[in-house]
Structure formats: structure tokens, C-alpha cells
Design an enzyme around this catalytic site. Structure first.
Site, short mmCIF file in Angstrom:
data_model
loop_
_atom_site.label_atom_id
_atom_site.label_comp_id
_atom_site.label_asym_id
_atom_site.label_seq_id
_atom_site.Cartn_x
_atom_site.Cartn_y
_atom_site.Cartn_z
N HIS A 144 44.37 10.84 15.36
CA HIS A 144 43.08 11.53 15.33
C HIS A 144 42.10 10.96 16.34
CE1 HIS A 144 44.30 13.96 11.99
NE2 HIS A 144 44.56 12.91 11.26
N GLU A 181 38.31 16.63 19.27
CA GLU A 181 37.89 16.06 17.99
C GLU A 181 36.49 16.60 17.72
OE1 GLU A 181 39.79 14.31 16.02
OE2 GLU A 181 41.42 14.24 17.49
#
Length: 555
Positions: free
Chosen positions: A209, A41
Site C-alpha cells: 500500500h 494512493e
């Protein structure tokens, strides 16, 4: 009949048992015994940003291929250094807060910890990576890295390590692109990681995510694909993102200041593949444009403002006064970088629409009389003088491109979990308009001054008695009379050419035999004469003969 007996007769129980064992055998026949799934990320913005992305979460999941279980995990947040403050969009998308990254170590420390974790796997489980598999024992467990796309290891980590001058671990230079493998194996394009799982009947678990959650779900997808018979293999061995440096030099068409334009022929097939905008002005008797030509191709033009200082050799043209674009360099067209650059100065006195990179050439066989006002000639001379003193600068802050294509090397498109990332809108600060400087390839050399004044020219043409250059005599004579090329020894009209070798005679005009020297069947007469000599003879005839006789002789 009981249900169990009916199932045995139908062979359902045996079929299930055989299918389960076949699936286990197909999974165990994989080349790799372990898979490490990575899903980074990084910093992101709602709008596009020129700054690079930085990793803020570094997760890794160790998957056993035979058992399908996750045996070990590595997870760490990373502190960004280039833009340490996370955007609201990034926090909302990934769920990572500012406090988590502020207390996290930087990337080089996380890479060091990750390398120690890999060494512990090698010691405890006998894991071997592709970099050291050549000298490994036969009982070694081969391991490979798996990512959902090439973005994690091929773009994000690679670019950040290059910017921060960090070395990428050798083991991370080979990986399996699971999305590309999924597309080839199932013959359909997945709609993200969640969509790929849903197509196989697997529900996405956890928060999307989130690096560690995405890595776990990617491990489930890899296990299911191997169960279905997919053989995982390295999709990008030692693959690098094709980073092309921005040229800091001049384009190929603008490298030399004094470019020799050779073999400019008057043919219709010359400019069929050029990308420049050519304006055809047909059957115009008097062209007085203040735009100084968008690389204009003038046909049947009887009168055009043209400099005679263009660097040309072997100019071949017909008597139709056709103008051709002098953009052939060594027999090939370099039209990619011949962009027209516009002058962006905030001036109300001078109105210049655009400045051409190459000047227009008119057939030099016939110089027709021109009747222009003195004011127009001064304005045009001042504009051309300004253009000749400028050079092309690729590092100029605000180039203004017009009627051309700006070719930019773009990076191969990749996805960051199918989310469009960019930069947050910043407040626009008022600033003064930038002043762009137009560029020109050719620089007019300083005129060659004569040793003494020409009094006949002063009395006949109304000029002041001062030392004038050859170009000044040529320009003055062109306004009054027609000048015909002299006859060579062969009896042909001599060809008018311009010296373009950059020497002491650079820019001077001369006459030579029109026959080609490359033709072996014919021989040139080696006729040569400077245009200044022709002009001197013409001027002397103007003073000694009557005007009627001189006019008849010049014709």
C-alpha cells in the site's frame, strides 16, 4: 559419465536455451514497447464516508517490454483539498504522514508535472500513446498505461477531476486492467496484488500500500505475464465510470399533479406485477381504518370511506363492488414509485399510521347506507384535507419510507487494493426529531359552491341552511339513502364517472351510456346527465312524496 555430458544427452541445456529465446521473442512480439504502471494512493477512512477520495500519492513507473527493466519513474505526493487532514487509518495503511501531504502540491499541479514528464518521454525515447498513434512514425514506440484495477484511472482520478473541474489528460483515458487480464489468462481469480505474485512464485518486495512500491511490483507481474505468453491489450478504451446523476425531478409516477388514470379495468391480472404491498380485505361489511389504506385492494366491501374526487376516466367495474388499485397510467403500471410515505409528526391527538399515495376506489354502482358518528367523519375529513395539500418533494431532508423499496443508483463495485475503506466514526450530536411531511399525488379541488341554499335538504337531513357544494349533497345523501344510476336511452343502467381533465368541471360526477365508444358494432345513445341533476330530482321527490314512497322510488 559427467553431469554435463548427461545433461547434453538429455537435452536439458538445449531446452533451456530454446525456452529462454522463445520467451524473449514472445515478449518482444507485444504490441506495446513501453508500459507505464500507475498505482494511486488516496485518502481513506475506517468507515464508509459520503465524501469522495482524493489522491495523495501519484507514482508512475516506465517499463521496457523487451528488456523488462524499469527505465524511468515519476513520483509525487498530492495535497488533498476537500479533507486536508488525513485519518489515522489512512496514515497507518499507506505510511503517508500529514507533513508529507501538507508540503505537497495540489492535484492540478501534479497533473501538469506528469504531463511534462510524458512529453519528455516522447522526446527522448520516441514514446507514442494511443491518442496520437495514428499520425506517428513507423519507428515510434507505442506505450500504454497499466493499472492493477480500473479503480485508479476509471474511478479515483475521474471522479476527483470532475469534482474539482479538472481535465484528465487524454493519454490517461486508455489503460490495461492487469487484474482482469490475469483472471482471463490464468483462469483464476487473484487474491490481491500480493496473492497474484505469490501464485507465480514472485515475492512481494517493499511495503504494501505504498504507491511507488505497488507500481514496481505491478511491473514485475506484468513482465512475468508477458513472459508466460500473455498478450496485453487495452481492456477499457476511453472507458468512463458510469456516473448516473441523481434525479432531481419527481419520479415518473409522481410527475403530474393531476394525473389522468385511464382504462382502469376490474380484472384479476391487473396487479400481478406491482411491487406495492396490497392488503386484501375480504367479506368485511364495515371498514373503519385510521391508516387511510396501504393502497388497499378491497374485495366484497359493503361500506368503505371513499372520495369521489379521484381523477378517473372510463372506469370499468362489476357490480360486486370490487375495489381496484388506480395505478394504471396509459395502460401500464407505474408501481415503482408508488411508495407509501408515513407521517412522522409527533402528535398525540392524530394517529395516522400511513398515508396512501392513491386513494381507494369503490365501485360506484351502489352507494350503501352508512351509519357513522359525527366525530369519526370530522377526524377523517381533517386527515384527508391535510393529505391533499401536500406535494412530493424529492429534496425533502428526511423522507420516511414504509412498505416500499427505495431504489438507489449504486456505483459499480471496484476495489482499492482489496481494502475496505470508509469514514471515521463521528460523534453523534443530539438533535430534535425531524418532522416528515407526507405526500400525495392527487389534490382535491375546491368544492363548487352553489348559488343558493337548499332548504329541503336542511329540513329533511338536519343540515344547517348554508350554501353547500355538490360533493356535500352527495355525501349527505349517501349517508341516508341508496342512489341507483338512472336508465339511459338504451335501457341500461348508466355508468357513473368522474371528470378528470382539470377544467372547471374537474371532480364532478356524471352518468353516461355504459357501452364503449370504441365498439364499431354497437352505437351509444349519447346519454349524459350530471349527478347533481339526479340528486336534485331525488331531493325534490323526498320533499314532495311521503318517506315511504320516496324510499320505494329510490330503490
Amino acid at each position: 559419465m559427467t553431469t554435463k555430458r548427461l545433461a547434453k544427452e538429455l537435452g536439458l541445456l538445449r531446452q533451456r536455451s530454446a525456452s529462454s529465446s522463445a520467451q524473449r521473442s514472445s515478449v518482444c512480439k507485444q504490441r506495446f514497447s513501453f508500459l507505464i504502471i500507475i498505482d494511486f494512493e488516496s485518502t481513506c477512512w475506517r468507515e464508509k464516508s459520503s465524501s469522495g477520495q482524493e489522491i495523495i500519492e501519484f507514482p508512475a513507473v516506465l517499463l521496457s517490454v523487451c528488456s523488462g527493466a524499469v527505465e524511468s519513474e515519476f513520483h509525487s505526493y498530492v495535497q488533498p483539498q476537500e479533507r486536508p487532514v488525513l485519518s489515522a487509518f489512512c496514515t497507518e495503511l499507506t505510511g503517508i504522514t500529514q507533513d508529507q501531504v501538507d508540503s505537497a502540491p495540489p492535484l492540478h499541479v501534479v497533473l501538469s508535472r506528469f504531463s511534462r514528464w510524458l512529453r519528455s518521454l516522447q522526446e527522448e525515447r520516441g514514446v507514442v500513446f494511443l491518442t496520437d498513434s495514428s499520425g506517428a512514425a513507423p519507428s515510434a514506440q507505442l506505450c500504454a498505461f497499466v493499472t492493477w484495477s480500473d479503480w485508479d484511472l476509471g474511478v479515483c482520478l475521474l471522479y476527483e477531476c470532475k469534482r474539482k473541474q479538472l481535465s484528465v489528460p487524454e493519454a490517461l483515458k486508455n489503460w490495461i486492467d492487469l487484474r482482469a487480464t490475469y483472471k482471463l489468462f490464468y483462469n483464476r481469480k487473484p487474491k490481491g496484488l500480493r496473492g497474484a505474485l505469490l501464485d507465480l512464485g514472485i515475492e512481494f518486495t517493499g511495503r504494501e500500500h505504498s504507491g511507488l512500491v505497488d507500481a514496481r511490483n505491478t511491473a514485475l507481474l506484468a513482465q512475468r505475464m508477458m513472459t508466460d505468453g500473455c498478450q496485453l491489450s487495452i481492456t477499457s478504451p476511453e472507458r468512463r465510470a458510469q456516473v448516473k446523476p441523481r434525479p432531481h425531478t419527481r419520479p415518473s409516477g409522481l410527475r403530474e399533479r393531476h394525473t389522468h388514470l385511464t382504462n382502469v379495468k376490474n380484472s384479476r391480472d391487473t396487479h400481478t406485477n406491482t411491487n406495492t404491498h396490497l392488503t386484501n380485505v375480504k367479506n368485511s361489511r364495515d371498514t373503519h381504518t385510521n391508516t387511510h389504506t396501504h393502497l388497499t385492494s378491497v374485495k366484497n366491501t359493503r361500506d368503505t370511506h371513499t372520495h369521489t374526487n379521484t381523477h378517473l376516466t372510463n372506469v370499468k367495474s362489476s357490480r360486486d363492488a370490487h375495489t381496484r388499485l388506480p395505478a394504471l397510467m396509459n395502460g401500464s403500471i407505474r408501481a415503482r414509485h408508488t411508495h407509501t410515505q408515513q407521517t412522522c409528526a409527533n402528535s398525540s391527538d392524530t394517529h395516522i399510521a400511513s398515508a396512501s399515495v392513491c386513494e381507494v376506489l369503490v365501485s360506484p354502482y351502489t352507494l350503501l347506507s352508512v351509519a357513522h358518528t359525527h366525530t369519526h367523519l370530522q377526524a377523517r375529513s381533517a386527515a384527508l384535507a391535510g393529505l391533499s395539500d401536500t406535494t412530493y418533494d424529492p429534496e425533502s431532508p428526511a423522507p420516511c419510507w414504509q412498505d416500499g423499496e427505495l431504489l438507489v443508483e449504486e456505483e459499480e463495485p471496484s476495489s482499492y487494493d482489496d481494502v475496505i475503506l470508509g469514514a471515521e466514526p463521528e460523534e453523534a450530536t443530539p438533535s430534535e426529531p425531524r418532522r416528515c411531511v407526507s405526500s400525495s399525488v392527487f389534490k382535491t379541488p375546491p368544492p363548487l359552491l352553489r348559488s343558493g341554499p337548499l332548504s329541503p335538504l336542511t329540513h329533511s337531513l338536519g343540515r344547517i341552511a348554508a350554501p353547500l357544494s355538490v360533493h356535500a349533497h352527495t355525501h349527505a345523501l349517501k349517508q341516508k339513502v341508496k342512489v341507483t344510476s338512472p336508465l339511459c336511452v338504451c335501457g341500461r343502467r348508466a355508468r357513473r364517472l368522474t371528470v378528470g381533465n382539470g377544467g372547471p368541471n374537474h371532480g364532478r360526477v356524471f352518468y353516461c351510456c355504459p357501452r364503449r365508444r370504441s365498439n364499431t358494432h354497437t352505437h351509444t345513445c349519447d346519454f349524459f346527465q350530471w349527478e347533481s341533476g339526479v340528486l336534485q330530482n331525488t331531493l325534490s321527490m323526498l320533499t314532495t312524496h311521503t318517506p315511504a314512497a320516496a324510499h320505494t322510488h329510490l330503490r
